[in-house]
Design a protein around this motif. Structure first.
Motif, PDB file in Angstrom:
ATOM      1  N   LYS A   1      35.526  82.297  28.043  1.00 29.06           N
ATOM      2  CA  LYS A   1      34.080  82.444  28.027  1.00 29.06           C
ATOM      3  C   LYS A   1      33.415  81.547  26.981  1.00 29.06           C
ATOM      4  N   LYS A   2      34.189  81.179  25.961  1.00 31.98           N
ATOM      5  CA  LYS A   2      33.610  80.382  24.888  1.00 31.98           C
ATOM      6  C   LYS A   2      33.108  79.026  25.374  1.00 31.98           C
ATOM      7  N   MET A   3      33.783  78.475  26.401  1.00 35.55           N
ATOM      8  CA  MET A   3      33.412  77.126  26.822  1.00 35.55           C
ATOM      9  C   MET A   3      32.003  77.080  27.404  1.00 35.55           C
ATOM     10  N   TYR A   4      31.494  78.224  27.878  1.00 29.72           N
ATOM     11  CA  TYR A   4      30.145  78.244  28.444  1.00 29.72           C
ATOM     12  C   TYR A   4      29.075  78.407  27.363  1.00 29.72           C
ATOM     13  N   ARG A   5      29.496  78.743  26.154  1.00 30.13           N
ATOM     14  CA  ARG A   5      28.546  78.919  25.067  1.00 30.13           C
ATOM     15  C   ARG A   5      28.500  77.720  24.121  1.00 30.13           C
ATOM     16  N   GLN A   6      29.553  76.899  24.159  1.00 30.90           N
ATOM     17  CA  GLN A   6      29.639  75.804  23.209  1.00 30.90           C
ATOM     18  C   GLN A   6      28.629  74.704  23.552  1.00 30.90           C
ATOM     19  N   ILE A   7      28.221  73.985  22.526  1.00 29.57           N
ATOM     20  CA  ILE A   7      27.357  72.823  22.705  1.00 29.57           C
ATOM     21  C   ILE A   7      28.195  71.590  22.397  1.00 29.57           C
ATOM     22  N   ASN A   8      28.406  70.744  23.396  1.00 30.57           N
ATOM     23  CA  ASN A   8      29.227  69.560  23.201  1.00 30.57           C
ATOM     24  C   ASN A   8      28.519  68.557  22.303  1.00 30.57           C
ATOM     25  N   SER A   9      29.277  67.942  21.419  1.00 28.52           N
ATOM     26  CA  SER A   9      28.734  66.768  20.744  1.00 28.52           C
ATOM     27  C   SER A   9      28.867  65.610  21.727  1.00 28.52           C
ATOM     28  N   ASP A  10      27.918  64.671  21.664  1.00 25.55           N
ATOM     29  CA  ASP A  10      27.999  63.551  22.586  1.00 25.55           C
ATOM     30  C   ASP A  10      27.903  62.247  21.820  1.00 25.55           C
ATOM     31  N   SER A  11      28.437  61.198  22.415  1.00 20.56           N
ATOM     32  CA  SER A  11      28.420  59.870  21.796  1.00 20.56           C
ATOM     33  C   SER A  11      27.353  58.978  22.406  1.00 20.56           C
ATOM     34  N   PHE A  12      26.453  59.568  23.179  1.00 26.40           N
ATOM     35  CA  PHE A  12      25.396  58.770  23.784  1.00 26.40           C
ATOM     36  C   PHE A  12      24.410  58.319  22.712  1.00 26.40           C
ATOM     37  N   PRO A  13      23.941  57.078  22.782  1.00 32.57           N
ATOM     38  CA  PRO A  13      23.047  56.564  21.743  1.00 32.57           C
ATOM     39  C   PRO A  13      21.669  57.202  21.805  1.00 32.57           C
ATOM     40  N   GLY A  14      20.938  57.076  20.716  1.00 33.52           N
ATOM     41  CA  GLY A  14      19.596  57.642  20.658  1.00 33.52           C
ATOM     42  C   GLY A  14      18.601  56.894  21.515  1.00 33.52           C
ATOM     43  N   LYS A  15      18.882  55.601  21.761  1.00 38.19           N
ATOM     44  CA  LYS A  15      17.987  54.791  22.585  1.00 38.19           C
ATOM     45  C   LYS A  15      18.790  54.036  23.636  1.00 38.19           C
ATOM     46  N   MET A  16      18.118  53.741  24.747  1.00 37.50           N
ATOM     47  CA  MET A  16      18.788  53.050  25.849  1.00 37.50           C
ATOM     48  C   MET A  16      17.801  52.065  26.466  1.00 37.50           C
ATOM     49  N   GLU A  17      18.318  50.916  26.918  1.00 41.34           N
ATOM     50  CA  GLU A  17      17.502  49.926  27.602  1.00 41.34           C
ATOM     51  C   GLU A  17      18.113  49.601  28.959  1.00 41.34           C
ATOM     52  N   ILE A  18      17.259  49.431  29.956  1.00 40.68           N
ATOM     53  CA  ILE A  18      17.682  48.965  31.274  1.00 40.68           C
ATOM     54  C   ILE A  18      16.818  47.761  31.607  1.00 40.68           C
ATOM     55  N   ALA A  19      17.458  46.618  31.805  1.00 35.76           N
ATOM     56  CA  ALA A  19      16.726  45.375  32.030  1.00 35.76           C
ATOM     57  C   ALA A  19      16.840  44.923  33.483  1.00 35.76           C
ATOM     58  N   PHE A  20      15.727  44.411  34.007  1.00 32.93           N
ATOM     59  CA  PHE A  20      15.676  43.820  35.346  1.00 32.93           C
ATOM     60  C   PHE A  20      15.233  42.361  35.178  1.00 32.93           C
ATOM     61  N   GLU A  21      15.972  41.440  35.778  1.00 29.48           N
ATOM     62  CA  GLU A  21      15.648  40.039  35.590  1.00 29.48           C
ATOM     63  C   GLU A  21      15.827  39.271  36.883  1.00 29.48           C
TER      64      GLU A  21
END
Length: 415
Positions: A5-25
């Motif tokens: 049951k603990k796995m449904y209560r835990q908050i995962n840490s993530d390695s996603f950056p604070g900012k993201m860019e998507i470029a179209f060229e």
């Protein structure tokens, strides 16, 4: 089991950056979309999403922060018009996860077309278990909840009017996971606090959802090898009853046309049903009546099968509703043969509340057999895109039954 049951209560840490860019060229012209990660401060700690679709999937939520993207003749939604990507978390309960956000987003995707009346949408697994419009918010939520009381358990709810005390009391009488509203009247948050794990989101832009109609958003789909498919989000072209097309067709030199005209009330249900249908996973067929869903069939591989699933669900859900209204007990817990017989007798007599309903299909009926599923339940009308080689069969079926059918001229698949 307690460790699991603990796995449904835990908050995962993530390695996603604070900012993201998507470029179209293209041809030296470059456009960049900038995003920043959304997070909330809960108990003195700032965190993003609890986890993704499952507890072992780290996830992050990003909101756009820069100007419009222009691709060809299409201009996308301006940033700053935030909905689920920047919801104000008033009560956290358990920390929100990816499914909580996407379910609220799915509800808002339907709600934006229902802005003219108080409306409520209850979502489970990215599909509505119930959707309704009403004379007031309580009436709308009651209709949406009663459409499928069982599936509404643990659902995500979004409403398009400030939440009042009466509706809040009704909501906390059962278990829901997430609630989103444009605002909350005085005293409502104290009522909602009785459900300590309920996540309550204030999304002020819900009050102007109609401004999101017709706005384009880029839909990114990831492939297994990391590839991407981009498309513009689906937008229903039919936004008023007057825009429906006559159900007519030609086959082998002969013309066919539905001869029964829909009433004004039927047209309103046809429009309501088509707009709800736009937010449902295909293949899908739904039945609606009096501004509420009656039976919802989703994600099937054949059109006859999904029409039957929606029909069968309508019978089961109506039996449960009757059982609750008559005996204050869910149908599967009655344990009384006489009461069970009474509920089933009434359900069959009322055809699971399908009689007089509107049957809505997200794609054309290849043959009349799908239409016949609804006709056997004495439905009152049909909405479908049209365009099948054998549309004439569905037209003949409607004329034999003396019911109206309209075409939309637009398929609304959603995968």
């Amino acid at each position: 089991m307690s460790d699991l049951k603990k796995m449904y209560r835990q908050i995962n840490s993530d390695s996603f950056p604070g900012k993201m860019e998507i470029a179209f060229e293209e041809d030296g012209e470059r456009q960049v979309l900038y995003y920043e990660k959304t997070s909330w401060e809960i108990d003195g700690e700032r965190k993003g999403l609890r986890y993704g679709e499952n507890p072992d999937q780290p996830a992050a939520l990003y909101r756009p922060v820069n100007g419009n993207l222009h691709l060809g003749e299409v201009e996308t939604l301006e940033p700053g018009n935030y909905l689920a990507s920047d919801a104000e978390l008033l009560q956290s309960g358990k920390h929100p996860g990816k499914i909580n956000i996407t379910d609220i987003d799915a509800a808002l995707n339907i709600l934006r077309y229902l802005h003219s009346r108080p409306a409520a949408v209850i979502i489970k697994h990215n599909n509505p278990s119930g959707a309704a419009v009403g004379s007031d918010l309580y009436n709308a939520y009651h209709k949406a909840f009663q459409a499928d009381r069982l599936a509404a358990f643990g659902g995500a709810v979004a409403v398009n009017r400030p939440l009042d005390k009466e509706t809040a009391e009704y909501m906390v009488s059962s278990y829901i996971e997430v609630l989103a509203a444009p605002d909350f009247e005085n005293g409502v948050m104290e009522i909602l606090a009785r459900r300590k794990n309920l996540r309550v989101m204030r999304i002020r832009n819900i009050s102007r959802l109609e401004s999101f109609v017709g706005k384009k958003v880029l839909d990114f789909s990831s492939l297994m090898d990391g590839g991407l498919i981009l498309q513009y989000q689906f937008e229903p072209a039919i936004l008023s009853p007057e825009q429906f097309l006559p159900a007519e067709s030609e086959y082998k030199g002969e013309s066919y046309r539905v001869t029964t005209e829909p009433t004004r009330a039927q047209l309103e249900d046809m429009l309501f049903g088509w707009l709800v249908e736009a937010g449902i996973t295909s293949n899908s067929v739904i039945y609606v009546k009096d501004g509420a869903t009656v039976g919802i069939g989703t994600g099937e591989q054949d059109r006859v099968g999904v029409a039957e699933i929606a029909r069968d669900k309508a019978y089961r859900k109506y039996a449960d509703r009757l059982s609750w209204e008559l005996f204050n007990t869910p149908f599967n817990l009655l344990q009384d043969s006489h009461k069970e017989a009474e509920v089933m007798k009434r359900t069959r007599e009322l055809r699971g509340n399908l009689e007089g309903s509107i049957m809505v299909s997200d794609a054309f009926f290849p043959f009349r057999d799908g239409v016949d599923v609804g006709l056997k339940e004495k439905i009152g009308g049909i909405v479908q895109p049209g365009g099948s080689l054998r549309d004439f069969e569905s037209i003949q079926a409607c004329n034999e039954a003396g019911i109206p059918m309209v075409f939309t001229g637009q398929r609304s698949f959603k995968h």
